[in-house]
Scaffold this motif. Structure first.
Motif, short mmCIF file in Angstrom:
data_model
loop_
_atom_site.label_atom_id
_atom_site.label_comp_id
_atom_site.label_asym_id
_atom_site.label_seq_id
_atom_site.Cartn_x
_atom_site.Cartn_y
_atom_site.Cartn_z
N ILE A 186 0.83 -1.20 0.00
CA ILE A 186 0.00 0.00 0.00
C ILE A 186 0.87 1.25 0.00
CG2 ILE A 186 -1.62 1.34 1.40
CD1 ILE A 186 -2.95 -1.30 2.16
N ALA A 187 1.94 1.24 0.78
CA ALA A 187 2.85 2.38 0.80
C ALA A 187 3.53 2.58 -0.56
CB ALA A 187 3.90 2.19 1.88
N SER A 188 3.58 1.50 -1.35
CA SER A 188 4.18 1.58 -2.68
C SER A 188 3.18 2.03 -3.75
CB SER A 188 4.77 0.22 -3.06
OG SER A 188 5.77 -0.18 -2.17
N GLY A 189 1.91 2.20 -3.38
CA GLY A 189 0.92 2.64 -4.34
C GLY A 189 0.11 1.53 -4.97
N ALA A 190 0.12 0.36 -4.36
CA ALA A 190 -0.66 -0.77 -4.87
C ALA A 190 -2.03 -0.81 -4.21
CB ALA A 190 0.08 -2.08 -4.61
N THR A 191 -2.93 -1.54 -4.82
CA THR A 191 -4.22 -1.88 -4.23
C THR A 191 -4.12 -3.29 -3.67
OG1 THR A 191 -5.43 -0.48 -5.78
CG2 THR A 191 -6.68 -2.21 -4.67
N VAL A 192 -4.65 -3.49 -2.47
CA VAL A 192 -4.51 -4.79 -1.81
C VAL A 192 -5.86 -5.26 -1.30
CG1 VAL A 192 -3.45 -6.06 0.09
CG2 VAL A 192 -2.14 -4.28 -1.10
N THR A 193 -6.17 -6.52 -1.59
CA THR A 193 -7.29 -7.21 -0.98
C THR A 193 -6.72 -8.29 -0.07
OG1 THR A 193 -8.77 -6.81 -2.85
CG2 THR A 193 -9.34 -8.62 -1.37
N GLY A 194 -7.05 -8.23 1.21
CA GLY A 194 -6.47 -9.17 2.15
C GLY A 194 -7.51 -10.06 2.80
N TRP A 195 -7.04 -11.22 3.28
CA TRP A 195 -7.94 -12.14 3.97
C TRP A 195 -7.15 -13.00 4.95
CZ3 TRP A 195 -12.68 -12.51 5.32
CH2 TRP A 195 -13.20 -13.71 5.82
N ASP A 196 -7.80 -13.29 6.07
CA ASP A 196 -7.28 -14.22 7.06
C ASP A 196 -8.47 -14.88 7.73
OD1 ASP A 196 -6.15 -15.20 9.72
OD2 ASP A 196 -4.35 -14.38 8.81
N SER A 197 -8.37 -16.15 8.03
CA SER A 197 -9.48 -16.85 8.67
C SER A 197 -9.73 -16.36 10.09
CB SER A 197 -9.21 -18.36 8.69
OG SER A 197 -8.02 -18.65 9.41
N SER A 198 -8.75 -15.68 10.68
CA SER A 198 -8.88 -15.15 12.03
C SER A 198 -9.53 -13.78 12.03
CB SER A 198 -7.50 -15.06 12.70
OG SER A 198 -7.55 -14.27 13.87
N ASP A 199 -10.63 -13.64 12.79
CA ASP A 199 -11.28 -12.33 12.92
C ASP A 199 -10.31 -11.29 13.48
OD1 ASP A 199 -13.59 -13.50 12.00
OD2 ASP A 199 -14.49 -13.73 13.99
N ASP A 200 -9.55 -11.70 14.49
CA ASP A 200 -8.62 -10.75 15.13
C ASP A 200 -7.57 -10.26 14.14
OD1 ASP A 200 -9.96 -11.03 17.52
OD2 ASP A 200 -8.55 -12.49 18.36
N ALA A 201 -7.03 -11.17 13.32
CA ALA A 201 -6.01 -10.78 12.34
C ALA A 201 -6.59 -9.80 11.32
CB ALA A 201 -5.43 -12.01 11.65
N ARG A 202 -7.81 -10.07 10.87
CA ARG A 202 -8.44 -9.16 9.90
C ARG A 202 -8.66 -7.78 10.49
NH1 ARG A 202 -11.89 -13.67 9.06
NH2 ARG A 202 -13.68 -12.54 9.93
N GLU A 203 -9.15 -7.74 11.73
CA GLU A 203 -9.41 -6.45 12.39
C GLU A 203 -8.12 -5.68 12.62
OE1 GLU A 203 -11.61 -7.22 15.92
OE2 GLU A 203 -13.33 -8.11 14.86
N GLN A 204 -7.07 -6.38 13.06
CA GLN A 204 -5.80 -5.71 13.31
C GLN A 204 -5.22 -5.15 12.02
OE1 GLN A 204 -2.79 -8.11 15.20
NE2 GLN A 204 -1.21 -6.54 15.03
N ALA A 205 -5.29 -5.93 10.95
CA ALA A 205 -4.77 -5.47 9.66
C ALA A 205 -5.51 -4.22 9.20
CB ALA A 205 -4.88 -6.57 8.62
#
Length: 434
Positions: free
Chosen positions: A29-48
């Motif tokens: 993201i800092a490089s100017g890209a678009t990112v779609t992220g996923w993790d099975s952990s709710d906590d990991a998704r919220e923290q990200a």
């Protein structure tokens, strides 16, 4: 963090948002890209999501969304970036990405693609079944002690993309698991090292030969003018055929292992030999290397000396998760009270057998406790203690001055602990309470 214009304007899917995954999201993201992220952990998704939103204060725009990549159309992405923990041979997302024609890469490959935009530097890559972490940390220590700008990453320390770029002349020292090499296409290491190859992680590969071929790819990505250091046994067995300048790993005559408190045992002699070889071709003098070997503090859970009590030494070698890794620890001490067991990776202890004479008594734990007790009973006194607490209690009571109580499990830890670190930390707590 490491950023690159090469990532700008592209759309990446990042599968897994723990340490390396989150660092990858931030760098992209800092490089100017678009990112779609996923993790099975709710906590990991919220923290990200929270941490990326905090970044937006310093960015012109933030393009990040969370979406279930197990269901998403992967053809919309330029690349799928997965964590090394994703088994490419059986995880559904890997096959879905192949079907969609989307490349599957990891953060080490992103680092490789960012390299042309970094200040002139060199990269050392270390792989092997055993000894990677110690060798990586040792090379980093020698370079740092000699005043060379350096960082270590990969399978050790901070994720490589989370680290600030080194100034000109710096050296990145990377520990590379076979999983990370599988996700890398273009990492041209200035110096590449293969310490050893023994059966491990075969659930991820179609047999031992495929596992060995994965390790050997570190050399296939090298340019011919680069340097390759290979364990002679791997070369003679035909497991590797480096294209770069090939050198065997040999300990020079001028070194004295007795002067290295944190590097005892035959396996550490090999680790040191690799580190000396690498640092020599990087331009360090024998004196610089020798001084750093003497001051190397060692790594936690790798033949870590915890304390000495009434003449008995207590050593934490929890990182030894297979018999091949345990054997050198047995060779390093003459009178051992051996604690072993956990989740077995093999049904034998053949690699350890040549050093059974060093073991005064053994104490087995975990799922493998009964099996290992039967294997060891013909060779030494052995007690199936079931838990680490019981094993240490028995070993401490049986020990005499001059003995070493050694936790070197020859097993994974997952039957009773979260990981080998938690197992080793528990051992250290118990020893401290004696």
């Amino acid at each position: 963090m490491i950023i690159a214009k090469a990532f700008a304007g592209k759309h990446y899917a990042v599968y897994g948002l723990a340490r390396s995954g989150l660092a990858t999201v931030k760098a992209l993201i800092a490089s100017g890209a678009t990112v779609t992220g996923w993790d099975s952990s709710d906590d990991a998704r919220e923290q990200a999501f929270d941490e990326v939103m905090e970044m937006s204060v310093n960015l012109d725009s933030t393009e990040f969304r969370v979406e279930d990549l197990d269901r998403a159309d992967l053809s919309q992405f330029d690349s799928l970036v997965v964590t090394p923990g994703v088994p490419l041979n059986r995880h559904p997302i890997a096959q879905r990405a192949r079907d969609a024609g989307v490349e599957i890469i990891g953060d080490i490959e992103l680092f490789a693609r960012a390299r042309p935009e970094l200040p002139p530097h060199r990269v050392v890559g270390i792989t092997g079944t055993n000894g990677k972490s110690t060798t990586t940390a040792l090379i980093h220590h020698i370079l740092k002690t000699a005043g060379v700008p350096t960082e270590m990453g990969g399978n050790i320390g901070l994720p490589i993309l989370a680290q600030d770029p080194l100034p000109e002349g710096g050296v990145y020292v990377l520990e590379l698991s076979s999983y990370q090499i599988d996700l890398t296409q273009s990492l041209d290491c200035d110096v590449a090292v293969l310490l050893n190859i023994t059966p491990d992680h075969l659930d991820r590969y179609d047999g031992f030969e495929a596992y060995a071929a994965s390790k050997a790819r570190i050399f296939e990505m090298q340019s011919p003018e680069q340097f390759a250091f290979v364990n002679w046994g791997c070369f003679m067995a035909g497991q590797v055929n480096p294209a770069a300048n090939f050198n065997g790993i040999v300990l020079p005559e001028w070194v004295n292992q007795a002067e290295w408190p944190a590097l005892q045992g035959p396996h550490n002699a090999q680790n040191a030999a690799a580190a000396v070889s690498v640092c020599s071709v990087l331009g360090l003098t024998d004196q610089q290397i020798a001084e750093a070997l003497r001051s190397y503090p060692g790594l936690p859970h790798r033949m870590e000396r915890i304390r000495e009590r009434d003449g008995v030494l207590f050593v934490n070698d929890s990182k030894a998760t297979n018999p091949t890794a345990t054997a050198p620890a047995l060779a390093a001490f003459p009178a051992i009270r051996w604690i072993l067991g956990g989740q077995a990776k093999t049904d034998n202890l053949d690699e350890c057998a040549p050093h059974f004479a060093h073991v005064r008594s053994a104490y087995t734990i975990g799922e493998a406790g009964e099996l290992f007790a039967k294997l060891l009973a013909p060779h030494m006194p052995v007690t199936n203690c079931e838990t680490l607490e019981n094993a240490l209690d028995h070993a401490a009571r049986d020990s005499q001055a001059g003995d070493t109580v050694l936790l070197s499990p020859a097993c994974a830890s997952f039957d009773q602990f979260k990981d080998f670190e938690q197992r080793g930390d528990r051992f250290k707590d118990l020893v401290g309470a004696l």
